[in-house]
Enzyme design. Structure first.
Site, PDB file in Angstrom:
ATOM      1  CE  LYS A  32      34.570  29.983  37.543  1.00  0.00           C
ATOM      2  NZ  LYS A  32      34.402  28.952  37.665  1.00  0.00           N
ATOM      3  N   GLY A  62      43.581  36.964  39.456  1.00  0.00           N
ATOM      4  CA  GLY A  62      44.152  36.204  40.951  1.00  0.00           C
ATOM      5  C   GLY A  62      44.879  34.633  40.562  1.00  0.00           C
ATOM      6  CB  CYS A  63      42.550  31.878  39.603  1.00  0.00           C
ATOM      7  SG  CYS A  63      41.824  32.302  40.936  1.00  0.00           S
ATOM      8  CB  THR A  64      45.325  34.365  34.890  1.00  0.00           C
ATOM      9  OG1 THR A  64      43.836  33.592  34.747  1.00  0.00           O
ATOM     10  CG2 THR A  64      45.568  34.566  34.040  1.00  0.00           C
ATOM     11  CB  ALA A  76      47.780  29.252  36.833  1.00  0.00           C
TER      12      ALA A  76
END
Length: 155
Positions: A38, A43-45, A48
């Site tokens: 998401k 974690g995704c930030t 990325a």
């Protein structure tokens, strides 16, 4: 399950710029295709931004980085702008491509999984890395594989 050596399933999705991305059109270059849960979660930030910070190295290794989640194009646009991501994010609303790549769900099936595929210039899967908790390790693992792919035989 999708395995190393398999042909990467072709798909077509929209990018953050509203353009059409078709995997088959990318033949001739390596692709680091990463599925993440998401936009704008911790974690995704981190993942990325790690890809962003090392993006030039991926380019030098002859690879394009492409992120995929089930978030909308609008969500991807905000995420891309906020974190200055130089690579495309693809909106897989409904999770069709995630299913095509057999990305497992994580945390008792509650979250979409985090899996990175390295696809070689001929469209074959060269590497699969599946780790929900080691988000930034996806970057290091992909670079390692690309370096190994770029070493000429006998060197």
């Amino acid at each position: 399950m999708l395995q190393v050596g398999d042909s990467a399933p072709d798909f077509t999705l929209k990018t953050t710029a509203g353009e059409t991305f078709r995997l088959a059109d990318q033949r001739g270059r390596s692709i680091v295709l990463y599925f993440y849960p998401k936009d704008d979660t911790p974690g995704c930030t981190a993942q990325a931004c790690s890809f962003r910070d090392q993006y030039e190295e991926f380019q030098d290794l002859g690879a394009e980085v492409v992120g995929i989640s089930s978030d909308s194009e609008a969500s991807h646009q905000k995420f891309t702008q906020k974190h200055r991501l130089p690579f495309p994010l693809l909106a897989d609303e409904g999770g069709r491509v995630r299913k095509l790549y057999e990305v497992p769900r994580a945390l008792l099936g509650l979250l979409p999984g985090r899996v990175t595929y390295v696809i070689d210039p001929q469209g074959k899967v060269s590497y699969i890395f599946n780790s929900m908790n080691r988000a930034t390790d996806h970057v290091a693992e992909a670079k390692k594989v690309l370096r190994e792919m770029n070493v000429a035989p006998g060197q």
